[in-house]
Design an enzyme around this catalytic site. Structure first.
Site, PDB file in Angstrom:
ATOM      1  N   LYS A  58      -0.407   1.265  -7.270  1.00  0.00           N
ATOM      2  CA  LYS A  58      -0.117   2.246  -6.223  1.00  0.00           C
ATOM      3  C   LYS A  58       1.396   2.383  -6.105  1.00  0.00           C
ATOM      4  O   LYS A  58       2.141   1.621  -6.714  1.00  0.00           O
ATOM      5  CB  LYS A  58      -0.729   1.833  -4.887  1.00  0.00           C
ATOM      6  CG  LYS A  58      -0.350   0.430  -4.431  1.00  0.00           C
ATOM      7  CD  LYS A  58      -1.050   0.067  -3.124  1.00  0.00           C
ATOM      8  CE  LYS A  58      -2.509  -0.259  -3.381  1.00  0.00           C
ATOM      9  NZ  LYS A  58      -3.413   0.519  -2.537  1.00  0.00           N
ATOM     10  N   LYS A 100       2.932  -1.550   1.493  1.00  0.00           N
ATOM     11  CA  LYS A 100       1.777  -1.803   0.620  1.00  0.00           C
ATOM     12  C   LYS A 100       1.748  -3.244   0.122  1.00  0.00           C
ATOM     13  O   LYS A 100       0.777  -3.700  -0.461  1.00  0.00           O
ATOM     14  CB  LYS A 100       1.767  -0.814  -0.545  1.00  0.00           C
ATOM     15  CG  LYS A 100       1.542   0.636  -0.069  1.00  0.00           C
ATOM     16  CD  LYS A 100       1.548   1.625  -1.221  1.00  0.00           C
ATOM     17  CE  LYS A 100       1.403   3.063  -0.738  1.00  0.00           C
ATOM     18  NZ  LYS A 100       0.063   3.383  -0.246  1.00  0.00           N
ATOM     19  N   LYS A 143     -11.765   4.242  -5.466  1.00  0.00           N
ATOM     20  CA  LYS A 143     -11.934   4.384  -6.918  1.00  0.00           C
ATOM     21  C   LYS A 143     -12.262   3.048  -7.557  1.00  0.00           C
ATOM     22  O   LYS A 143     -13.114   2.963  -8.450  1.00  0.00           O
ATOM     23  CB  LYS A 143     -10.665   4.989  -7.529  1.00  0.00           C
ATOM     24  CG  LYS A 143     -10.402   6.409  -7.075  1.00  0.00           C
ATOM     25  CD  LYS A 143      -8.961   6.833  -7.334  1.00  0.00           C
ATOM     26  CE  LYS A 143      -8.625   8.110  -6.589  1.00  0.00           C
ATOM     27  NZ  LYS A 143      -7.193   8.422  -6.571  1.00  0.00           N
TER      28      LYS A 143
END
Length: 830
Positions: free
Chosen positions: A557, A563, A669
């Site tokens: 990502k 994150k 996903k």
């Protein structure tokens, strides 16, 4: 052979001979090549043109059906679209992939090999653009009359190279080679105006009117890209705008004898669509970004009026025939632009124009972080868009009057809610403009939407609770399972049928197979084959040999502190230290895979990339860790690379600080492809947990409420460092140069930031994260149990189809229905 000789979907499929003739016709007559001179790129183009022919008639029929049926249409405006490669997706949605594979194989051509030639169109930074692409796929598959609008950036998201462990950015000139999927529409040109001045006058009725004059103009030229639905006749349109200099402007300079000036003016003008997201740490970059946003907004709104006026001259019908969805704040200038046209060109009253505009627009928020909410200096707007600034001021005045009527004694609330911010340099809050100007405001996960209502936009929710709603994001299973993971797709379809391709809830039928040992064996064989494919990719690109029998632990990502790739690195170092200290330690071998780009001006994110590579260099070269731990950073993360990683992943790292990730779609996903998630209760992780079962996901760390509580109580990261010896050792190694012996202080800013501030509470969550990783190890030692949970993760993904998300938008926000595409055949044309 003509395209019309190939039957449309739903009819008899073309023979291998039909396809071969179409392919050779384009190779010979479009590209003027033969089997002796054709390169792999030529073979790709010949195939792309042949497949494009199969889309053309359906595309024309789709647009005619929308026009004849006078359908209400959705216009989805986004500054980013990460579409990925078009060839494979088109073949799957047309239901013709196997036929093409066989036809090309008879000619000695490998479809997969030439498909690799297609360049990824990197017209986005990450999740926002990929979500937009999923939505377009779903809208076409569901036969919704919809258009995507964006910018045709000449240079997309930069090409990332890793040199000496650091990120280097190279131009992503994706248009260097021909793009066979786009069609330039020379007839669709719209004038985009900048600068100038505003002149007031009175109309015959005494109304004050405004004219925007003496502007510097740019032309927006349309390029259309077909978006085929799966297994139907619908082919929708994504229209991308390219900036072109106006002819008059060039000729004026040229006629004065200033040829160089004319060329320079042209180049400066066309810079508007040159590069995706210019760095905004400099004034020039900020100004170009503003020009880009208005360029997209103005061209699109003008185009919408063009389509609307082909059937209607009653502007009161606008909200009944047009729905405009703003994908985050970037296209928000479409609101004052629509108002400008209604007021200054259509001569409507303010009240009527505002009512029509507000009922037409809807806004999706994609960020919780306050610093990510766009704000534009009034000074900049005044110079570039003077008329729009006037309109924004009036919108704000009218809004504040409404708010004051509701909260008459609360001046502090009115100051907080004002679209015009007075703190520091006077500025316009674009998220507030989007909220005030839209009839619907939605978040993209349940947690995110609650945070918007309770915290970020709580004042607006108190005023208009009926406008706020949630639309949890989704992904298209056509791209992210059927296309990206054909082996697993085939296994699933052979077991439960293929209805899941358009109804992902069908995957629930896999639950009954989770305990079946034979099915588990097949599932494991597919996973291992995908892991071998990724291992081969890693060896080709990084020169690192990894075992497909190790646990593939993936975090792919955008690089950003929230994150928390750094939390993952701390665990990797701690794991390495355990192995070094105890050579007989019984832990499953693990390959930790990172990929992602850092913004060019984001110092800390780029330093973390260097740290990941430096840690990997030490671990991968240490014989003690040889077959037990590997660290890989894959350069230039893209849709195509993701299609290799997701099917191979065992563990999906979704470890952002609770309350910071709006939704996430990478988490969906990975889970769809059978990876187990290790994550916080953040974004859509919460909903994934609810769907797959608490026992089938690894949850750690504080929740959003606990995060806020710790911040309010006073967070002292040094306390966590002092009381955790393993954490202390890992951080000391980063600080003392263990991973940068040639430059011992290189990574010290990372440690200083964690000990001095740690804004995303890595140290507070560290112990919980490592304990959760120990649980991962324990489960991986039991392959049947791991595989059972993997199957249940895929089985629980029905909710996370973008088809479900789009159905909710269509029903609850847009008020649009599917339109059956009829045959308006062009076979009778010469």
């Amino acid at each position: 052979m003509n395209a019309h000789d190939i039957p449309p979907s739903g009819e008899t499929k073309p023979t291998a001979t039909d396809l071969q003739r179409s392919f050779m016709r384009h190779l010979h007559y479009t590209l003027v090549k033969d089997k002796y001179s054709a390169t792999k790129a030529d073979l790709y183009l010949a195939l792309a043109f042949a497949v494009r022919d199969m889309l053309a008639e359906r595309w024309l029929d789709t647009q005619q059906s929308y026009y004849i049926n006078d359908a209400k249409r959705v216009y989805y405006i986004s500054m980013e679209f990460l579409m990925g490669r078009s060839l494979g997706n088109s073949l799957i949605n047309l239901g013709i992939k196997e036929e093409w594979e066989n036809a090309l194989m008879e000619m000695g051509i490998d479809l997969e090999d030439i498909a690799e030639t297609e360049w990824d169109a990197g017209l986005g930074n990450g999740g926002l653009g990929r979500l937009a692409a999923c939505f377009l796929d779903s809208m076409a598959t569901m036969s919704l009359p919809a258009y995507g609008y964006g910018i045709r950036y000449e240079y997309g998201m930069f090409y990332q190279k890793i040199i000496d462990g650091g990120q280097y950015e190279l131009p992503d000139n994706w248009l260097r080679y021909e793009n066979p999927w786009e069609f330039g529409r020379q007839e669709h040109l719209h004038k985009i105006r900048y600068e100038g001045r505003v002149v007031e006058s009175s109309d015959p009725a005494g109304e004050v009117r405004h004219s925007w004059v003496d502007t510097h103009d740019v032309m927006a030229l349309a390029y259309d890209v077909p978006v085929p639905g799966y297994g139907n006749e619908t082919v929708n349109t994504m229209r991308l705008w390219s900036a072109k200099s106006t002819r008059e402007f060039e000729l004026e300079s040229f006629n004065r004898g200033n040829y160089v000036g004319a060329v320079e003016s042209k180049m400066k003008t066309e810079n508007i669509s040159k590069v995706l997201y210019p760095a905004d740490h400099m004034a020039e970059g900020r100004e170009l970004r503003l020009r880009q946003e208005y360029f997209l907004a103005s061209a699109t709104v003008q185009d919408i009026f063009y389509r609307f006026s082909k059937k209607h001259d009653d502007l009161n019908l606008l909200p009944e025939k047009v729905a405009i969805q703003l994908n985050d704040t970037h296209p928000t200038l479409a609101i004052p632009e629509l108002m400008r046209i209604l007021l200054d060109e259509k001569m409507l009253s303010w009240e009527t124009a505002w009512d029509l505009s507000m009922r037409t627009f809807a806004y999706t928020n994609h960020t919780i972080l306050p610093e990510a909410l766009e704000k534009w200096p009034v000074r900049m707007l005044e110079g570039i868009l003077p008329r729009h600034l006037q309109i924004i001021y009036r919108i704000n005045d009218c809004f504040l009057k409404e708010a004051k009527a509701r909260f008459p004694e609360d001046s502090d609330r009115l100051r907080r809610m004002s679209i015009v911010g007075e703190e520091g340099e006077k500025h316009i809050r674009m998220a507030y403009l989007a909220i005030v100007g839209s009839h619907s405001i939605n978040g993209v996960s349940v947690l995110h939407s609650e945070i918007l209502k309770d915290h970020l936009f709580s004042d607006f929710f108190a005023l208009w609770p009926e406008r706020f709603n949630n639309k949890t994001n989704g992904i298209t299973q056509r791209r992210w399972l059927k296309c990206a993971n054909p082996w697993l797709s085939d296994l699933i379809s052979s077991t439960i049928g293929d209805a899941w391709v358009t109804n992902l809830d069908e995957l629930q039928k896999l639950r009954a197979m989770a305990e079946d040992r034979d099915f588990q064996r097949q599932w494991t064989e597919v996973k291992r084959a995908n892991k071998q494919r990724l291992a081969d990719y890693i060896y080709r690109h990084n020169g690192i040999q990894v075992s497909p029998d190790s646990l593939f632990d993936c975090q792919t990502k955008r690089l950003h502190e929230y994150k928390r790739q750094l939390l993952n690195v701390l665990h990797v170092i701690a794991r390495y230290n355990r192995i070094k200290a105890n050579p007989g330690l019984n832990v499953p071998p693990r390959t930790v895979i990172f990929s992602g780009k850092a913004a060019p001006s984001y110092f800390m994110a780029k330093l973390i990339i260097r740290l990941i590579n430096a840690v990997g260099e030490v671990i991968n070269s240490d014989p003690a860790a040889h077959d037990r731990l590997k660290v890989v950073f894959l350069a230039n993360y893209s849709v195509s690379q993701a299609e290799i990683i997701f099917p191979a992943a065992d563990l999906s790292e979704q470890i952002s600080t609770a309350g910071t990730e709006a939704s996430g779609t990478g988490n969906m996903k990975y889970a769809l492809n059978g990876a187990l998630t290790i994550g916080t209760l953040d974004g859509a992780n919460i909903e994934i947990m609810e769907e797959v079962g608490r026992n089938n996901i690894f949850i750690f760390g504080m929740n959003a409420e606990q995060v806020e509580g710790l911040k309010r109580a006073g967070y002292h990261p040094g306390d966590y460092y002092s009381h955790n010896q393993e954490l202390q050792q890992a951080m000391d190694m980063i600080a003392d140069g263990t991973f940068s012996p040639g430059d011992p202080g290189l990574f010290k800013p990372i440690v200083d930031n964690l000990l001095g501030n740690d804004p995303y509470l890595l140290l507070a969550d560290y112990a919980s994260y490592v304990a959760c990783q120990d649980e991962v190890d324990r489960l991986y030692r039991h392959p049947h149990e791991w595989t059972r949970k993997s199957i249940l993760n895929t089985a629980g993904m029905g909710k996370f189809s973008s088809d479900r998300t789009i159905a909710e938008y269509a029903r609850e926000i847009w008020g649009v229905k599917p339109e059956k595409v009829g045959r308006h055949s062009r076979r009778d044309l010469p």
